[in-house]
Design an enzyme around this catalytic site. Sequence first.
Site, PDB file in Angstrom:
ATOM      1  CE  LYS A 201      -4.095  -1.875  -0.110  1.00 59.90           C
ATOM      2  NZ  LYS A 201      -3.848  -3.305  -0.297  1.00 59.90           N
TER       3      LYS A 201
HETATM    4  C1  LIG Z   1     -10.162  -2.414  -1.572  1.00 61.60           C
HETATM    5  C2  LIG Z   1      -9.532  -3.172  -0.434  1.00 61.60           C
HETATM    6  N1  LIG Z   1     -10.178  -3.223   0.735  1.00 61.60           N
HETATM    7  C3  LIG Z   1      -9.667  -3.872   1.796  1.00 61.60           C
HETATM    8  C4  LIG Z   1      -8.444  -4.507   1.716  1.00 61.60           C
HETATM    9  C5  LIG Z   1      -7.921  -5.241   2.911  1.00 61.60           C
HETATM   10  O1  LIG Z   1      -6.730  -4.666   3.410  1.00 61.60           O
HETATM   11  P1  LIG Z   1      -5.841  -5.441   4.466  1.00 61.60           P
HETATM   12  O2  LIG Z   1      -4.958  -6.374   3.707  1.00 61.60           O
HETATM   13  O3  LIG Z   1      -5.059  -4.372   5.182  1.00 61.60           O
HETATM   14  O4  LIG Z   1      -6.757  -6.161   5.390  1.00 61.60           O
HETATM   15  C6  LIG Z   1      -7.737  -4.488   0.522  1.00 61.60           C
HETATM   16  C7  LIG Z   1      -6.444  -5.169   0.421  1.00 61.60           C
HETATM   17  O5  LIG Z   1      -5.779  -5.227  -0.569  1.00 61.60           O
HETATM   18  C8  LIG Z   1      -8.293  -3.797  -0.586  1.00 61.60           C
HETATM   19  O6  LIG Z   1      -7.647  -3.753  -1.766  1.00 61.60           O
END
Ligand SMILES: Cc1ncc(COP(=O)(O)O)c(C=O)c1O
Length: 407
Positions: A201
């Site tokens: 990210k």
């Molecule tokens: C649009 C979206 N929402 C939520 C997430 C979840 O993030 P995390 O991996 O920090 O739980 C991601 C992860 O890539 C994502 O792309």
Amino acid sequence: MMSRQAAFERTGKAARDVRSTLLPFHRAWIDDRDIEEVVDTLRSGWLTMGPKTLQFEQNFARYVGVRHAVSVNSCTAGLHLALDAIGLKEGDEVITSVYTFTSTAAVVLHLRARPVLVDVAPGALGMDPDLVEQAITPRTRAILPVHLAGAPCDMDALLELASRYGLRIVEDAAHALPARYKGHLVGAIGDLTVFSFYAIKNLTTGEGGMITTDSDHYANVLRTRRLHGISRDAWQRYSAEGSWHYEVEYPGYKCNMTDLSAALGLQQLQKLDMFHAVRTYYANLYNLGLSDLPELTLPEAPADGGHAWHLYIIHLNLDRLTIGRDTFIELLREDNIATSVHFIPLHLHPYYRDTFGYKPEDFPRALAAYRGAISLPLYPRMSEADVWDVIRAVRRIVERYRVRRPA
Ligand SMILES: Cc1ncc(COP(=O)(O)O)c(C=O)c1O
């Protein structure tokens, strides 16, 4: 900005064809300051939620321009906690986008509520406010917009719906740091906004997330529930001024951030504006190098918004090419360019398809967007020459496989 030709020449590699080494889809920017801050945490002996976590939360809240930032160990956990905090319960409905990662909808299911999926807006990857309105029922509790790729959704329209129908707005801002909408950073707009600090990210803590809110009530609920629902956190209990006593107020979760992650976050936050400037510059280079090709549709920043440029997703206009998206990706890989696809819309996955009986055509815009989508590499650790390598590779493939119309 310089002309396309001048830019090709400036890289000094106009003659070079195929890269000799693989350009990865992503590599994190971790420098000595990041490493020193984490080592400092290791040496301090205080490994999990403590002084660095508190500092990171304060700095993050100040950056976004919001009263509270509550750290968690992932965006997924943060979305779950945010929906729990608004009191989502069995039988409730949450309206969200079909064009997203599974977490966005899975957390709704974890709370035994129903994710109601809607299609994206014409020419965009964020959900269509008109379809959101049509999906509202007496059971709807919240709207969950996803600022896909870092492009802010049409928040005015969604806020207006939320206020008219008495709904909460919980934003999935996994991609949207720092995205801006009409002068405000995403994170300071809806009731609760959740960011991801996963490895790829825009800001990383390895794994991690942050929930922002202006509400003192939500902030207190989130702080209690992220750490077992106990009345004081470990930092207060084990620090000099703490005591052993605590009370359980709620059957909470265990999804707090560690000081090791927060140490990384503190340093990454200081570089965020630089990261964003480089991402924006590279996105502009892609625009410059590819915008004359009618075989492609390039991503645009929404008129009212500042794009976080987490992803640069090109769309192949398949009727103008003799190959499909998957072959295009393979050809790029042969040219040592790694790419990805964001996202396979939820209704095409077996779980959502079989549970809710969706057919591919139920969400025609998302389906069409997915069929032509390729995410090109975009991250501050790549060089400007790398960007031009990608541009040249994409152009070579388009020029070779374009549909030749009779003169
Ligand atoms: C649009 C979206 N929402 C939520 C997430 C979840 O993030 P995390 O991996 O920090 O739980 C991601 C992860 O890539 C994502 O792309």
